[in-house]
Motif scaffolding. Structure first.
Motif, PDB file in Angstrom:
ATOM      1  N   SER A 283      43.545  57.317  54.598  1.00  0.00           N
ATOM      2  CA  SER A 283      42.793  58.277  55.413  1.00  0.00           C
ATOM      3  C   SER A 283      41.544  58.779  54.708  1.00  0.00           C
ATOM      4  CB  SER A 283      43.691  59.473  55.781  1.00  0.00           C
ATOM      5  OG  SER A 283      44.020  60.232  54.630  1.00  0.00           O
ATOM      6  N   ASN A 284      41.531  58.746  53.370  1.00  0.00           N
ATOM      7  CA  ASN A 284      40.396  59.284  52.598  1.00  0.00           C
ATOM      8  C   ASN A 284      39.538  58.200  51.945  1.00  0.00           C
ATOM      9  OD1 ASN A 284      41.516  61.725  53.246  1.00  0.00           O
ATOM     10  ND2 ASN A 284      41.446  62.571  51.188  1.00  0.00           N
ATOM     11  N   ASN A 285      39.765  56.960  52.346  1.00  0.00           N
ATOM     12  CA  ASN A 285      38.999  55.839  51.775  1.00  0.00           C
ATOM     13  C   ASN A 285      39.137  55.785  50.253  1.00  0.00           C
ATOM     14  OD1 ASN A 285      37.356  53.555  52.001  1.00  0.00           O
ATOM     15  ND2 ASN A 285      35.470  54.734  51.694  1.00  0.00           N
ATOM     16  N   LYS A 286      40.375  55.974  49.777  1.00  0.00           N
ATOM     17  CA  LYS A 286      40.649  55.946  48.339  1.00  0.00           C
ATOM     18  C   LYS A 286      41.596  54.799  47.989  1.00  0.00           C
ATOM     19  CE  LYS A 286      38.642  59.930  47.018  1.00  0.00           C
ATOM     20  NZ  LYS A 286      37.685  60.077  45.909  1.00  0.00           N
ATOM     21  N   ILE A 287      41.601  53.762  48.814  1.00  0.00           N
ATOM     22  CA  ILE A 287      42.587  52.703  48.631  1.00  0.00           C
ATOM     23  C   ILE A 287      42.390  51.974  47.306  1.00  0.00           C
ATOM     24  CG2 ILE A 287      41.238  50.922  49.799  1.00  0.00           C
ATOM     25  CD1 ILE A 287      45.059  51.511  50.041  1.00  0.00           C
ATOM     26  N   GLU A 288      41.145  51.863  46.827  1.00  0.00           N
ATOM     27  CA  GLU A 288      40.914  51.180  45.552  1.00  0.00           C
ATOM     28  C   GLU A 288      41.557  51.940  44.400  1.00  0.00           C
ATOM     29  OE1 GLU A 288      36.911  51.010  43.664  1.00  0.00           O
ATOM     30  OE2 GLU A 288      37.130  48.839  43.879  1.00  0.00           O
ATOM     31  N   ASP A 289      41.447  53.266  44.427  1.00  0.00           N
ATOM     32  CA  ASP A 289      42.073  54.081  43.386  1.00  0.00           C
ATOM     33  C   ASP A 289      43.589  53.990  43.463  1.00  0.00           C
ATOM     34  OD1 ASP A 289      39.594  54.814  42.562  1.00  0.00           O
ATOM     35  OD2 ASP A 289      39.651  56.835  43.407  1.00  0.00           O
ATOM     36  N   PHE A 290      44.121  53.968  44.688  1.00  0.00           N
ATOM     37  CA  PHE A 290      45.573  53.829  44.844  1.00  0.00           C
ATOM     38  C   PHE A 290      46.050  52.494  44.284  1.00  0.00           C
ATOM     39  CE2 PHE A 290      49.142  52.098  47.241  1.00  0.00           C
ATOM     40  CZ  PHE A 290      50.103  53.072  47.015  1.00  0.00           C
ATOM     41  N   LEU A 291      45.307  51.433  44.583  1.00  0.00           N
ATOM     42  CA  LEU A 291      45.694  50.105  44.087  1.00  0.00           C
ATOM     43  C   LEU A 291      45.626  50.041  42.568  1.00  0.00           C
ATOM     44  CD1 LEU A 291      43.973  47.797  46.750  1.00  0.00           C
ATOM     45  CD2 LEU A 291      46.416  48.345  46.513  1.00  0.00           C
ATOM     46  N   LEU A 292      44.734  50.815  41.964  1.00  0.00           N
ATOM     47  CA  LEU A 292      44.689  50.874  40.501  1.00  0.00           C
ATOM     48  C   LEU A 292      45.983  51.465  39.960  1.00  0.00           C
ATOM     49  CD1 LEU A 292      43.321  50.683  37.748  1.00  0.00           C
ATOM     50  CD2 LEU A 292      42.191  52.872  38.231  1.00  0.00           C
ATOM     51  N   CYS A 293      46.457  52.558  40.578  1.00  0.00           N
ATOM     52  CA  CYS A 293      47.739  53.158  40.165  1.00  0.00           C
ATOM     53  C   CYS A 293      48.877  52.148  40.322  1.00  0.00           C
ATOM     54  CB  CYS A 293      48.033  54.403  40.998  1.00  0.00           C
ATOM     55  SG  CYS A 293      46.918  55.783  40.729  1.00  0.00           S
ATOM     56  N   ASP A 294      48.884  51.463  41.445  1.00  0.00           N
ATOM     57  CA  ASP A 294      49.930  50.477  41.723  1.00  0.00           C
ATOM     58  C   ASP A 294      49.887  49.351  40.693  1.00  0.00           C
ATOM     59  OD1 ASP A 294      51.984  49.301  43.590  1.00  0.00           O
ATOM     60  OD2 ASP A 294      50.460  47.738  43.738  1.00  0.00           O
ATOM     61  N   TYR A 295      48.690  48.908  40.321  1.00  0.00           N
ATOM     62  CA  TYR A 295      48.556  47.830  39.341  1.00  0.00           C
ATOM     63  C   TYR A 295      49.044  48.289  37.966  1.00  0.00           C
ATOM     64  CZ  TYR A 295      46.577  43.884  36.795  1.00  0.00           C
ATOM     65  OH  TYR A 295      46.427  42.771  36.001  1.00  0.00           O
ATOM     66  N   ILE A 296      48.674  49.498  37.586  1.00  0.00           N
ATOM     67  CA  ILE A 296      49.117  50.039  36.295  1.00  0.00           C
ATOM     68  C   ILE A 296      50.635  50.123  36.250  1.00  0.00           C
ATOM     69  CG2 ILE A 296      49.199  52.181  34.949  1.00  0.00           C
ATOM     70  CD1 ILE A 296      46.234  52.547  35.623  1.00  0.00           C
ATOM     71  N   GLU A 297      51.235  50.586  37.343  1.00  0.00           N
ATOM     72  CA  GLU A 297      52.697  50.695  37.399  1.00  0.00           C
ATOM     73  C   GLU A 297      53.358  49.332  37.163  1.00  0.00           C
ATOM     74  OE1 GLU A 297      56.255  51.712  40.636  1.00  0.00           O
ATOM     75  OE2 GLU A 297      54.151  52.063  41.167  1.00  0.00           O
ATOM     76  N   LYS A 298      52.829  48.278  37.758  1.00  0.00           N
ATOM     77  CA  LYS A 298      53.462  46.962  37.677  1.00  0.00           C
ATOM     78  C   LYS A 298      53.088  46.205  36.407  1.00  0.00           C
ATOM     79  CE  LYS A 298      53.544  46.485  42.720  1.00  0.00           C
ATOM     80  NZ  LYS A 298      52.948  45.815  43.898  1.00  0.00           N
ATOM     81  N   ARG A 299      51.858  46.376  35.951  1.00  0.00           N
ATOM     82  CA  ARG A 299      51.346  45.510  34.881  1.00  0.00           C
ATOM     83  C   ARG A 299      51.551  46.060  33.479  1.00  0.00           C
ATOM     84  NH1 ARG A 299      50.900  41.011  32.663  1.00  0.00           N
ATOM     85  NH2 ARG A 299      48.849  40.167  32.091  1.00  0.00           N
ATOM     86  N   VAL A 300      51.487  47.382  33.308  1.00  0.00           N
ATOM     87  CA  VAL A 300      51.544  47.957  31.960  1.00  0.00           C
ATOM     88  C   VAL A 300      52.823  47.594  31.202  1.00  0.00           C
ATOM     89  CG1 VAL A 300      51.741  50.138  30.689  1.00  0.00           C
ATOM     90  CG2 VAL A 300      49.860  49.785  32.299  1.00  0.00           C
ATOM     91  N   PRO A 301      54.003  47.632  31.810  1.00  0.00           N
ATOM     92  CA  PRO A 301      55.196  47.212  31.048  1.00  0.00           C
ATOM     93  C   PRO A 301      55.086  45.792  30.507  1.00  0.00           C
ATOM     94  CG  PRO A 301      55.848  48.368  33.042  1.00  0.00           C
ATOM     95  CD  PRO A 301      54.372  48.139  33.151  1.00  0.00           C
ATOM     96  N   GLU A 302      54.462  44.892  31.276  1.00  0.00           N
ATOM     97  CA  GLU A 302      54.283  43.512  30.817  1.00  0.00           C
ATOM     98  C   GLU A 302      53.293  43.453  29.651  1.00  0.00           C
ATOM     99  OE1 GLU A 302      54.938  41.514  35.262  1.00  0.00           O
ATOM    100  OE2 GLU A 302      52.928  41.693  34.406  1.00  0.00           O
TER     101      GLU A 302
END
Length: 471
Positions: free
Chosen positions: A366-385
């Motif tokens: 709704s706030n056109n912040k999808i790129e920032d959200f995807l960054l959080c999602d990527y960090i969640e999945k990728r950082v442990p690896e």
């Protein structure tokens, strides 16, 4: 006595600390005299940080208020990873949030009632409870001017603690620790906190950041989250989605068991029999620490730093390179920490992060912040690896609540200065519940023991002492 003293050691002191600045010299000397050999902790079986050797918390009390389940244990006491669960008075946090969302209503006040009273309210009980909180939305007459605006602070948490202590002077019965009186004080503080943090923020913005001063009166009929958004924004405007999402954040931060540092502080201080304002001010001071309540600010700063160094967030190769630099202590704050990932208790998942992630995605769309959200999602999945690649070992590192609460605050245009004060406003409900629990069932002054490992010394007459700090 003199014969006994002959066997005592004499402290060895030199002039190596002598400098023109006595405080610098004093700091060096203090660092030396307060250093304790790490092997002594094992020798005396001291639980550093009140944690056992396997990372589990040392049990220091019992509680009915909150349950944090992040792992199981086998017969030998070893931790077994499991999906995280959080309960308020026996009710799962998922149920509390999901019902509020499904019924399209604000749920923080209901969660607060549950934490304080130990049961879910009826519609009429919640209505009366909200009315009582509403009576205390406005600060006492002259308080904002005298206690906040005339002495602004560059740190809102310090101003919040000072304001809580000052409210003692506006209470006609401040030292009465009967349960009915403490409940009255708790409800009044819960009502006051949105105005306290909002006015402190406005004062800080004006006096330290040279921004215009915008003071909006709180509205008793509005929810906690609505009042906060109304009072921190220049125009006082907000959307229902914004207020409902902040409300979810408030619910998720309201309680996290008696062992978290600020709630334990509340138990500790309350065990002395002191007043409510002293106990809550101490909890605010505890939460201010970056190792506790400041983590959401650390996430916001880290995200800004990542975006500054990796402008194209879709380039995962460059993003990986920068995350590796952070893990290797070569970038950002050089601590080696990726904030928002990993938790002291939760092993496989943080239930608060899972709930907030779904809500955050709605806000991002709704706030056109999808790129920032995807960054959080990527960090969640990728950082442990990436962590496993950098350090050569696999560690369970689930996303914690700060990863997505930091995103939500940023997407809601909530100033970084107010992120931890918002946490305090939510956690106040849990603090008050733990204070009531301690007053009812604690009964004993908390008095843990420290083992002294300092040698005894023979007293040195003042004329025979060498200068240590001043030339």
């Amino acid at each position: 006595m003199l014969e006994k003293l002959k066997g005592l050691s004499k402290p060895t002191k030199s002039n190596k600390h002598l400098v023109n600045n006595p405080f610098e010299a004093g700091a060096k000397f203090i660092a030396e005299t307060n250093t304790i050999d790490n092997t002594l902790y094992s020798k005396y079986d001291v639980k550093r940080g009140l944690r056992n050797s396997n990372g589990t918390g040392v049990v220091v009390g019992l509680t009915n208020i909150g349950e944090v389940k992040g792992y199981d244990t086998d017969e030998q006491g070893n931790k077994i990873p499991c999906e995280g669960k959080l309960y308020y008075r026996g009710y799962s946090i998922e149920d509390i949030v999901n019902h509020a969302v499904a019924e399209n209503r604000f749920g923080f006040e209901e969660a607060t009632f549950l934490l304080l009273m130990g049961t879910l309210p009826t519609t009429r009980e919640l209505e009366v409870f909200n009315q009582e909180i509403g009576k205390h939305r406005s600060l006492p007459h002259g308080f904002a001017r005298d206690m906040i605006l005339t002495a602004p602070s560059n740190n809102i948490m310090n101003k919040l603690a000072r304001s809580v202590l000052a409210l003692y002077c506006y209470d006609n019965n401040p030292d009465d620790i009967s349960i009915s009186n403490v409940l009255r004080q708790s409800i009044s503080l819960i009502g006051y906190f949105p105005a306290l943090i909002s006015y402190a923020y406005q004062a800080k913005s004006t006096f330290y950041d040279n921004k215009s001063l915008h003071l909006h009166n709180p509205i008793p009929e509005l929810s906690t989250s609505e009042n906060i958004l109304r009072m921190i924004r220049p125009t006082g405007e907000y959307t229902d989605l914004e207020a409902k999402l902040l409300d979810v954040c408030m619910i998720l931060h309201a309680e996290h068991g008696g062992g978290n540092n600020s709630s334990f502080t509340t138990h500790l201080i309350s065990s002395t029999g002191t007043d409510t304002y002293s106990a809550i001010a101490a909890a605010v001071g505890s939460l201010k620490g970056p190792k506790h309540g400041g983590a959401n600010i650390a996430v916001i700063k880290m995200m800004d730093d990542i975006k500054a160094h990796v402008p194209d967030l879709g380039n995962h190769a460059k993003l990986d390179d920068y995350l590796v630099k952070i893990l290797r202590k070569e970038a950002h704050d050089r601590t080696g920490l990726v904030y928002g990932v990993g938790h002291a208790i939760y092993t496989m998942s943080d239930p608060r992060a899972k709930i907030l992630k779904g809500m955050a995605k709605k806000l991002a769309n709704s706030n056109n912040k999808i790129e920032d959200f995807l960054l959080c999602d990527y960090i969640e999945k990728r950082v442990p690896e990436l962590f496993a690649e950098v350090h050569g070992k696999e560690v369970l590192m689930p996303a914690n609540v700060d990863l997505y609460s930091g995103f939500v605050y940023s997407a809601l245009d909530i100033p970084m200065d107010i992120a931890t004060p918002l946490f305090a406003t939510a956690r106040l409900s849990g603090w008050c519940a733990h204070r009531l629990e301690e007053l009812v069932g604690g009964a004993k002054l908390m008095r843990p023991a420290y083992v002294n490992v300092q040698d005894h010394h023979e007293y040195i007459p003042i004329d025979e002492r060498p200068n240590i700090f001043i030339k």
